[in-house]
Scaffold this motif. Structure first.
Motif, short mmCIF file in Angstrom:
data_model
loop_
_atom_site.label_atom_id
_atom_site.label_comp_id
_atom_site.label_asym_id
_atom_site.label_seq_id
_atom_site.Cartn_x
_atom_site.Cartn_y
_atom_site.Cartn_z
N VAL A 1 0.85 -1.20 0.00
CA VAL A 1 0.00 0.00 0.00
C VAL A 1 0.88 1.24 0.00
O VAL A 1 1.91 1.29 0.68
N PHE A 2 0.47 2.21 -0.80
CA PHE A 2 1.25 3.45 -0.95
C PHE A 2 2.70 3.14 -1.31
O PHE A 2 3.63 3.79 -0.84
N GLY A 3 2.89 2.09 -2.13
CA GLY A 3 4.20 1.79 -2.66
C GLY A 3 5.12 0.98 -1.78
O GLY A 3 6.29 0.79 -2.11
N LYS A 4 4.61 0.44 -0.67
CA LYS A 4 5.47 -0.34 0.22
C LYS A 4 4.67 -1.43 0.91
O LYS A 4 3.49 -1.25 1.23
N THR A 5 5.32 -2.58 1.15
CA THR A 5 4.65 -3.70 1.82
C THR A 5 4.31 -3.33 3.25
O THR A 5 5.12 -2.75 3.98
N ILE A 6 3.08 -3.65 3.66
CA ILE A 6 2.65 -3.42 5.04
C ILE A 6 2.40 -4.79 5.68
O ILE A 6 1.78 -5.67 5.08
N ARG A 7 2.92 -5.00 6.88
CA ARG A 7 2.97 -6.34 7.47
C ARG A 7 2.10 -6.49 8.72
O ARG A 7 1.96 -7.60 9.23
N LEU B 1 -3.64 7.72 -2.25
CA LEU B 1 -4.78 8.02 -1.38
C LEU B 1 -6.06 8.14 -2.20
O LEU B 1 -7.13 7.70 -1.77
N GLN B 2 -5.97 8.71 -3.38
CA GLN B 2 -7.15 8.86 -4.23
C GLN B 2 -7.73 7.50 -4.61
O GLN B 2 -8.95 7.31 -4.59
N GLN B 3 -6.87 6.53 -4.93
CA GLN B 3 -7.34 5.19 -5.26
C GLN B 3 -8.05 4.56 -4.08
O GLN B 3 -9.08 3.90 -4.25
N THR C 1 4.27 5.33 9.75
CA THR C 1 3.32 6.27 9.14
C THR C 1 2.25 5.54 8.34
O THR C 1 1.05 5.88 8.43
N ARG C 2 2.64 4.52 7.57
CA ARG C 2 1.65 3.77 6.79
C ARG C 2 0.66 3.05 7.70
O ARG C 2 -0.52 2.94 7.38
N GLY C 3 1.14 2.54 8.82
CA GLY C 3 0.25 1.87 9.76
C GLY C 3 -0.77 2.83 10.33
O GLY C 3 -1.95 2.48 10.49
N SER D 1 -6.31 4.74 10.35
CA SER D 1 -7.19 5.91 10.30
C SER D 1 -8.16 5.81 9.14
O SER D 1 -9.35 6.12 9.27
N LEU D 2 -7.66 5.37 7.98
CA LEU D 2 -8.52 5.24 6.81
C LEU D 2 -9.56 4.14 6.99
O LEU D 2 -10.69 4.27 6.52
N TYR D 3 -9.19 3.06 7.69
CA TYR D 3 -10.16 2.01 7.96
C TYR D 3 -11.25 2.51 8.91
O TYR D 3 -12.42 2.15 8.77
#
Length: 259
Positions: free
Chosen positions: A116-122, A174-176, A226-228, A233-235
């Motif tokens: 997500v946002f160009g990087k793996t989130i674990r 973020l738009q996607q 930051t991605r976490g 927050s988006l969820y």
């Protein structure tokens, strides 16, 4: 003894930017069946050039579309893949070994590693991130026709879990994400009202808070920095949005009854 054959199933709608990557990763399958809901872009054209068997049906629910796709599968083993997912070489080796095994289960859940946002989130519930079984014997799996999002399913037989993971690229910007959540929150609100879910005012406060707390703290989203924080927050925002839309549907229903 002939090697068991595999049918790959893909649902598509306006996915021209990701369909090539998806279908090319399914080159191990003996056929690729693409069920398209009348895309307005080049999805169908690209899929046909890559050798996929394309069938077009209007969107009703995801469950109904997946069941329809199953009717076009020619082989006993099925691998179901979304357009934003990619099969890895390790998964290919594993599923081929399973089809030859006398101890194979009937259905298999497949772990997904999300970028997500160009990087793996674990963390934060994003791994192993199982959805419905994605590798299964055709006669062992059906979907709930009425489910328009996060479709349910019925299993006949035993279930297992792959050791290796596929990749998913749900969104890069973020738009996607916001575009996808706009659609999914609407579908979820419709599903909830069809299931008789009653809106309560506290749903707009408590449910988003709980969603954030679980994703960020309990599931370790904070470890993705930051991605976490963004994803938790988006969820929470998505959770707020689906209940706000549920409220709106209830309001519209009451207004129709008073006419």
């Amino acid at each position: 003894m002939t090697e068991p054959k595999i049918s790959a199933l893909v649902l598509a709608y306006n996915n021209e930017n990701e369909i090539e990557r998806c279908i090319k990763s399914l080159a191990f399958a003996d056929e690729v069946v693409l069920l398209d809901s009348f895309s307005k872009d080049r999805t169908v054209e690209i899929a046909k050039k890559l050798g996929a068997k394309v069938y077009q049906y209007p969107f009703t629910t995801f469950g109904a579309l997946r069941n329809q796709a199953l009717t076009h599968a020619s082989h006993d083993w099925v691998f179901s893949l979304d357009t934003d997912e990619v099969v890895t070489p390790n998964v290919i080796n594993e599923v081929k070994a399973i089809t030859k095994s006398l101890k194979a289960h009937d259905v298999y859940y497949v772990p997904r590693r999300n970028s997500v946002f160009g990087k793996t989130i674990r963390h934060g519930g994003w791994y192993p991130d199982y959805r419905q079984p994605q590798f299964f014997k055709k006669e062992a799996m059906t979907y709930n026709d009425k489910d328009n999002v996060h479709e349910g399913f019925n299993i006949k037989g035993t279930k297992g879990y792959l050791k290796n993971y596929i990749y998913q690229y749900p969104f890069d910007t973020l738009q996607q994400y916001l575009q996808k959540m706009e659609r999914y929150s609407s579908l979820m609100a419709i599903r909830m009202i069809n299931e008789g879910k009653i809106f309560k005012t506290h749903n707009l406060i408590l449910n988003p808070f709980v969603a954030f707390f679980k994703r960020y703290f309990i599931s370790g989203g904070f470890l993705d920095r930051t991605r976490g924080l963004l994803m938790a927050s988006l969820y929470a925002y998505y959770t707020f949005l689906k209940y706000a839309k549920l409220w709106e549907l209830h309001k519209q229903g009451k207004n129709r009854k008073s006419d």
